[in-house]
Enzyme design. Structure first.
Site, mmCIF file in Angstrom:
data_model
loop_
_atom_site.group_PDB
_atom_site.id
_atom_site.type_symbol
_atom_site.label_atom_id
_atom_site.label_comp_id
_atom_site.label_asym_id
_atom_site.label_seq_id
_atom_site.Cartn_x
_atom_site.Cartn_y
_atom_site.Cartn_z
ATOM 1 N N PHE A 178 0.828 -1.223 0.000
ATOM 2 C CA PHE A 178 0.000 0.000 0.000
ATOM 3 C C PHE A 178 0.856 1.265 0.000
ATOM 4 O O PHE A 178 0.514 2.260 0.624
ATOM 5 C CB PHE A 178 -0.969 -0.007 1.198
ATOM 6 C CG PHE A 178 -1.803 -1.235 1.247
ATOM 7 C CD1 PHE A 178 -2.765 -1.471 0.271
ATOM 8 C CD2 PHE A 178 -1.618 -2.191 2.245
ATOM 9 C CE1 PHE A 178 -3.523 -2.636 0.290
ATOM 10 C CE2 PHE A 178 -2.373 -3.345 2.267
ATOM 11 C CZ PHE A 178 -3.336 -3.576 1.282
ATOM 12 N N ARG A 179 1.973 1.189 -0.691
ATOM 13 C CA ARG A 179 2.897 2.323 -0.828
ATOM 14 C C ARG A 179 3.491 2.786 0.505
ATOM 15 O O ARG A 179 3.986 3.906 0.625
ATOM 16 C CB ARG A 179 2.244 3.493 -1.563
ATOM 17 C CG ARG A 179 1.832 3.067 -2.951
ATOM 18 C CD ARG A 179 1.389 4.199 -3.818
ATOM 19 N NE ARG A 179 0.899 3.656 -5.078
ATOM 20 C CZ ARG A 179 1.617 3.574 -6.189
ATOM 21 N NH1 ARG A 179 2.837 4.028 -6.207
ATOM 22 N NH2 ARG A 179 1.113 3.054 -7.290
ATOM 23 N N LEU A 180 3.408 1.920 1.512
ATOM 24 C CA LEU A 180 4.077 2.246 2.779
ATOM 25 C C LEU A 180 5.495 1.682 2.698
ATOM 26 O O LEU A 180 5.836 0.688 3.327
ATOM 27 C CB LEU A 180 3.293 1.656 3.962
ATOM 28 C CG LEU A 180 1.906 2.274 4.133
ATOM 29 C CD1 LEU A 180 1.152 1.615 5.279
ATOM 30 C CD2 LEU A 180 2.011 3.785 4.375
ATOM 31 N N HIS A 181 6.268 2.328 1.847
ATOM 32 C CA HIS A 181 7.599 1.813 1.543
ATOM 33 C C HIS A 181 8.539 1.997 2.727
ATOM 34 O O HIS A 181 8.303 2.829 3.595
ATOM 35 C CB HIS A 181 8.182 2.550 0.335
ATOM 36 C CG HIS A 181 7.216 2.650 -0.803
ATOM 37 N ND1 HIS A 181 6.643 1.542 -1.366
ATOM 38 C CD2 HIS A 181 6.711 3.721 -1.463
ATOM 39 C CE1 HIS A 181 5.829 1.928 -2.344
ATOM 40 N NE2 HIS A 181 5.841 3.250 -2.410
#
Ligand code: FMN
Length: 200
Positions: A178-181
């Site tokens: 979820f683009r929580l890189h």
């Protein structure tokens, strides 16, 4: 060690992280896992980026080879500050490095130059890298002329050598759900490296 904790960042130095990620890339990526973008800034402030190949590295820095009379060479002769970035799409990973360049020793450049194929060595003489070229025939003729001059014993041109990027910071990025890189950056503080996690 879970990447949700910060502990894992302290376990390895940035160079050990780099080694692991480059090894992973070399194992999994067939073509040019050592390709990196190199950004330079010329004396009037124009930024320019191109790909070069990482040919050697250790805790001192990251080495690539080029023609010092090229556009990038002219920029680095004046402004030593450069940026590097690796991106390995199939691994979902990026590494960014900022630093300053220095020339590697002549011994190091000679050793790498002599490891190249004869035609590549001749190309280093024939290509006036980044200068206008009248036609491809001119370039091929120039390769043939240098071939006739040198035979199989091609010396390294003085303007062709390695640059070592001495890193001042190194940032690692790995894609998360979820683009929580995951992002973390090391900064050099004299001889110490300090790491901080960054917002993605
Ligand atoms: C995969 C790849 C690897 C390259 N490796 C190098 C290299 O190691 N050294 C180099 O001088 N140019 C390399 N080039 C060419 C550069 O990207 C660039 O076109 C050339 O160095 C001239 O750049 P400049 O005009 O900005 O100096 C490579 C290009 C690609 C696509």
């Amino acid at each position: 060690m879970s990447k949700n904790s910060n502990k894992f960042l302290d376990d390895l130095t940035p160079f050990q992280w780099f080694e692991q990620w480059l090894n992973d890339a070399t194992e999994k990526i067939e073509q040019d896992p050592n390709a990196m973008s190199l950004a330079t800034i010329d004396p009037i402030g124009t930024l320019s980026i191109r790909i070069v190949l990482l040919k050697a590295w250790d805790n001192k820095g990251f080495v690539f080879y080029t023609n010092s009379k090229s556009r990038k060479g002219a920029a680095m002769n004046v402004n030593k500050q450069v940026g590097l970035s690796f991106y390995w799409p199939s691994l979902n990973r990026q590494i960014r490095i900022s630093g300053s360049v220095e020339k590697v020793t002549d011994l190091e450049s000679d050793a790498y130059f002599q490891s190249r194929a004869v035609r590549s060595k001749l190309g280093a003489w024939a290509s006036k890298q980044s200068q206008p070229l009248e036609s491809r025939e001119h370039l091929l003729r120039s390769v043939a002329e240098y071939g006739a001059e040198f035979g199989d014993e091609v010396p390294r041109p003085a303007h062709w050598f390695g640059y070592r990027v001495i890193p001042s910071d190194m940032e690692f990025w790995e894609a998360g759900e979820f683009r929580l890189h995951n992002r973390w950056r090391w900064e050099r503080d004299n001889e110490k490296w300090r790491v901080q996690r960054l917002n993605p």
